[in-house]
Design a protein around this motif. Structure first.
Motif, PDB file in Angstrom:
ATOM      1  N   GLY A   1      -7.574  -1.900 -10.590  1.00 50.92           N
ATOM      2  CA  GLY A   1      -6.810  -1.541  -9.401  1.00 50.92           C
ATOM      3  C   GLY A   1      -7.404  -0.420  -8.571  1.00 50.92           C
ATOM      4  N   LYS A   2      -8.695  -0.103  -8.790  1.00 47.61           N
ATOM      5  CA  LYS A   2      -9.320   1.009  -8.051  1.00 47.61           C
ATOM      6  C   LYS A   2      -9.323   0.753  -6.551  1.00 47.61           C
ATOM      7  CE  LYS A   2     -13.356   0.739 -10.074  1.00 47.61           C
ATOM      8  NZ  LYS A   2     -13.137  -0.453 -10.907  1.00 47.61           N
TER       9      LYS A   2
ATOM     10  N   THR B   1       1.765  -2.324 -13.371  1.00 45.74           N
ATOM     11  CA  THR B   1       1.876  -0.996 -12.769  1.00 45.74           C
ATOM     12  C   THR B   1       0.717  -0.151 -13.271  1.00 45.74           C
ATOM     13  OG1 THR B   1       3.392   0.853 -12.364  1.00 45.74           O
ATOM     14  CG2 THR B   1       3.347  -0.026 -14.602  1.00 45.74           C
ATOM     15  N   GLY B   2       0.452   0.945 -12.587  1.00 45.82           N
ATOM     16  CA  GLY B   2      -0.703   1.758 -12.943  1.00 45.82           C
ATOM     17  C   GLY B   2      -0.341   2.938 -13.837  1.00 45.82           C
TER      18      GLY B   2
ATOM     19  N   ARG C   1      -5.697   2.705 -15.141  1.00 46.29           N
ATOM     20  CA  ARG C   1      -5.649   1.387 -15.768  1.00 46.29           C
ATOM     21  C   ARG C   1      -4.385   0.686 -15.261  1.00 46.29           C
ATOM     22  NH1 ARG C   1      -9.608   3.342 -17.315  1.00 46.29           N
ATOM     23  NH2 ARG C   1     -10.660   3.270 -19.320  1.00 46.29           N
ATOM     24  N   LEU C   2      -4.311  -0.613 -15.501  1.00 46.76           N
ATOM     25  CA  LEU C   2      -3.102  -1.366 -15.177  1.00 46.76           C
ATOM     26  C   LEU C   2      -2.455  -1.851 -16.465  1.00 46.76           C
ATOM     27  CD1 LEU C   2      -4.307  -3.521 -12.132  1.00 46.76           C
ATOM     28  CD2 LEU C   2      -2.872  -1.478 -12.076  1.00 46.76           C
TER      29      LEU C   2
ATOM     30  N   LEU D   1       0.842  -1.193   0.000  1.00 43.71           N
ATOM     31  CA  LEU D   1       0.000   0.000   0.000  1.00 43.71           C
ATOM     32  C   LEU D   1       0.880   1.247   0.000  1.00 43.71           C
ATOM     33  CD1 LEU D   1      -2.781  -1.177   2.483  1.00 43.71           C
ATOM     34  CD2 LEU D   1      -2.747  -1.317  -0.009  1.00 43.71           C
ATOM     35  N   ASP D   2       1.452   1.511  -1.177  1.00 48.97           N
ATOM     36  CA  ASP D   2       2.357   2.642  -1.329  1.00 48.97           C
ATOM     37  C   ASP D   2       2.157   3.214  -2.731  1.00 48.97           C
ATOM     38  OD1 ASP D   2       4.866   4.242  -0.734  1.00 48.97           O
ATOM     39  OD2 ASP D   2       5.495   3.114  -2.505  1.00 48.97           O
ATOM     40  N   PHE D   3       1.940   4.537  -2.827  1.00 45.16           N
ATOM     41  CA  PHE D   3       1.602   5.146  -4.113  1.00 45.16           C
ATOM     42  C   PHE D   3       2.700   4.949  -5.154  1.00 45.16           C
ATOM     43  CE2 PHE D   3      -1.325   7.874  -1.486  1.00 45.16           C
ATOM     44  CZ  PHE D   3      -2.499   7.430  -2.097  1.00 45.16           C
ATOM     45  N   THR D   4       3.962   5.058  -4.755  1.00 46.98           N
ATOM     46  CA  THR D   4       5.058   4.894  -5.711  1.00 46.98           C
ATOM     47  C   THR D   4       5.081   3.469  -6.259  1.00 46.98           C
ATOM     48  OG1 THR D   4       6.342   6.562  -4.519  1.00 46.98           O
ATOM     49  CG2 THR D   4       7.538   5.137  -6.058  1.00 46.98           C
ATOM     50  N   SER D   5       4.853   2.475  -5.382  1.00 46.25           N
ATOM     51  CA  SER D   5       4.828   1.078  -5.819  1.00 46.25           C
ATOM     52  C   SER D   5       3.670   0.807  -6.767  1.00 46.25           C
ATOM     53  CB  SER D   5       4.716   0.147  -4.609  1.00 46.25           C
ATOM     54  OG  SER D   5       5.804   0.323  -3.739  1.00 46.25           O
ATOM     55  N   LEU D   6       2.596   1.586  -6.655  1.00 47.49           N
ATOM     56  CA  LEU D   6       1.440   1.405  -7.530  1.00 47.49           C
ATOM     57  C   LEU D   6       1.639   2.059  -8.892  1.00 47.49           C
ATOM     58  CD1 LEU D   6      -1.586   1.974  -5.099  1.00 47.49           C
ATOM     59  CD2 LEU D   6      -0.510  -0.171  -5.766  1.00 47.49           C
ATOM     60  N   GLY D   7       2.751   2.751  -9.077  1.00 47.57           N
ATOM     61  CA  GLY D   7       3.045   3.338 -10.383  1.00 47.57           C
ATOM     62  C   GLY D   7       2.730   4.815 -10.497  1.00 47.57           C
TER      63      GLY D   7
END
Length: 584
Positions: A347-348, A522-523, A469-470, A312-318
């Protein structure tokens, strides 16, 4: 293999020392697995306690109990012994000519020869530290033995392919099935229950789950057709068909899944939803199960929720730096609505959970209404919506506002009533997070208006709308750079995003770990902030296209552009961006 067999019978005097050696080796391997976070200390203690009561080999128990995967065990042995590990794709197409080792002994010891010369023989072993087996092989063949580490199930598959008619592990298990499990009348329910409880069916379902975890699948689809049962895994967002049990096992396999999910196996006419908590390869998995009746039986889809894999980390989510900063600024506002839009599987929910984890502080009361609750976060009150008893989003929301929350998360804005209560909550000083099913950020505005939300309420409450999107992430170890043709650069509009000449893009390579060249996702994002000008346009009921044009004039980067920037950085491919965005 007479000599190897006789050697194992005649050296009984060595057994005590061998036993001590095995204990030391098992302890060393377990220590390495714990250090590498592939085995939990408490699970190891549970397995040791079980072995003290029932006996058996500790390493075998760890695998059978699902506490460690065969692959992790093989990798640990390879690292500990500094011996190369041989995977499925490394085995030669044809078996070497070795007549001195019986197939029965190979199966018993989980070993298979892969190369042979006059001087030596190369053997893949599930247990390369088994000195006794190595000495027996050397005695039987009269040649030096070079040991390699292998995965037990892959070794067994290779033995069958080389010497036993080509049956895979699934084929071998299917041979032990009792009846055909067919029939759809209610009097067959007890028969189905018995079939689903048989060891071969349990092993078949466990094998399907184990392979899904090893493949990093997010969903498992088990689909019955007229003459076959189809199994497909969704890996990095793309469905791939895999080996399936025989058609005669269809009813038994589906019944086994329904029993695990505590569903009614007698009910085959209506859709059902359930959950399975299952341990596979050392991972505690939460599987969300959905069944629907089809022309040839019940189709089952299992969504794998791997809590350990979620970061749960914004950078890891792209999130790009500017997108992350914009989104966090919106989260820091004391009240209002933040919407995350996109199709199913984009991924919402993970983005909302990440936002909640950022907001989760002792001084904030956070309540969510979800259907279903995918991940549990300590410190957040999560409510499972259940329409069958009248607890839908709207009724739950009416109760939530009396619980004095600071932040409210609604799983989805499904209807006007839910939207109106959410808006009322935002107007009375709450921060509300929710999702919508729209293609882009600007479409979220028009979707709310179409639902019947008054324009003046919308402009007063919505702070930001983010679409995402992913895309599949290129494996950094195998990606291949190439110079994009000028025509392709022009077509994609890359000149607006880079000054480089020539423009370098990346294409997927292949490897054993990522056959497609992609590994993980990634997002890509676009974030629309509600400015005064956009509010005026909403009041005038401007189209989504006009709103998007204004947002881009104010600095919004589209998902397509965000994806192309990731393609230029080598995180994904341009083809992948085109696949998931509407610019395709």
């Amino acid at each position: 293999m007479n000599m190897a067999a006789s050697a194992s019978q005649d050296d009984s005097g060595l057994l005590p020392s061998i036993s001590v050696h095995l204990e030391d080796r098992a302890a060393e391997l377990c220590r390495l697995l714990v250090e590498r976070d592939r085995l939990r200390e408490e699970d190891l203690n549970r397995a040791r306690a079980y072995r003290e009561q029932h006996g058996g080999n500790l390493l075998t128990l760890l695998v059978r109990l699902g506490l460690v995967s065969e692959r992790d065990l093989a990798r640990a042995q390879s690292e500990l012994l500094d011996i190369p590990m041989i995977s499925d794709k490394d085995y030669p197409e044809d078996a070497p000519e070795v007549d001195d080792i019986s197939v029965r002994y190979m199966k018993q010891q989980h070993l298979v020869p892969i190369r042979a010369t006059d001087e030596g023989i190369e053997v893949v072993m599930a247990d390369p530290q088994d000195d006794f087996a190595l000495k027996a092989l050397k005695m039987a063949t009269g040649r030096d033995v070079l040991a390699r580490v292998g995965i037990a199930s892959e070794i067994d598959n290779t033995i069958e392919r080389y010497f036993g008619g080509g049956k895979s592990a699934m084929g071998q298990i299917a041979e032990g099935l009792g009846g055909d499990g067919e029939g759809s009348d209610e009097e067959d329910v007890e028969h189905l229950r018995d079939l689903a409880s048989e060891a071969p069916v349990i092993r078949l379902v466990n094998l399907i789950l184990q392979r899904a975890v090893e493949s990093r699948a997010s969903d498992i689809h088990i689909e019955p057709f007229e003459n076959r049962l189809k199994v497909r895994y969704r890996i990095d967002g793309v469905l791939q068909e895999v080996e399936a049990p025989p058609a005669r096992s269809t009813a038994a396999v589906i019944s086994r899944v329904k029993i695990m999910a505590r569903l009614n196996i007698a009910e085959r006419r209506l859709p059902q939803d359930g959950r399975i908590m299952h341990r596979v390869g050392g991972k505690e998995l939460d599987l969300r199960v959905s069944t629907v009746p089809t022309a040839h039986g019940e189709s089952v889809v299992m969504r794998i929720l791997d809590r350990e894999a979620v970061v749960l980390d914004f950078t890891s989510l792209g999130f790009a730096d500017d997108a992350r900063d914009t989104f966090i600024k919106a989260l820091e506002m004391p009240h209002g609505i933040i919407l995350v839009t996109g199709p199913t599987g984009s991924g919402k929910t993970t983005t909302l959970y990440t936002a909640l984890s950022q907001l989760n502080r002792p001084e904030r009361k956070i309540i969510t209404v979800e259907d279903p609750i995918e991940y549990q976060i300590e410190g957040i009150n999560q409510i499972q919506a259940k329409a069958s008893i009248g607890l839908d989003f709207a009724s739950a929301l009416r109760s939530i506002v009396r619980q004095d929350p600071d932040v409210i998360m609604i799983g989805e804005m499904r209807d006007l009533e839910t939207a109106r209560i959410a808006i009322q909550s935002a107007l009375t000083g709450h921060l509300v997070l929710s999702t919508l099913h729209t293609n882009d950020a600007a479409g979220g505005v028009t979707r709310m208006l179409d639902m019947g939300v008054e324009d003046y309420l919308l402009t007063s409450t919505v702070n930001a709308i983010m679409a995402q999107r992913l895309v599949r992430r290129l494996d950094p170890a195998t990606r291949e750079p190439y110079q994009a043709l000028p025509e392709f650069v022009e077509e994609l509009g890359l000149r607006a995003l880079t000054d480089a000449d020539p423009v370098t893009l990346y294409r997927p390579g292949t490897s054993e770990l990522s056959p497609t060249g992609y590994r993980g996702r990634t997002g890509i994002h676009e974030i629309l902030r509600m400015s005064d000008e956009i509010r005026r346009m909403v009041i005038k009921h401007a189209t989504a296209t006009d709103i998007e044009r204004q947002a881009r004039a104010e600095g919004m980067r589209s998902m397509y552009e965000d994806g192309l920037l990731k393609a230029l950085a080598g995180e994904t491919s341009a083809e992948e961006v085109l696949r998931v965005t509407q610019e395709a």
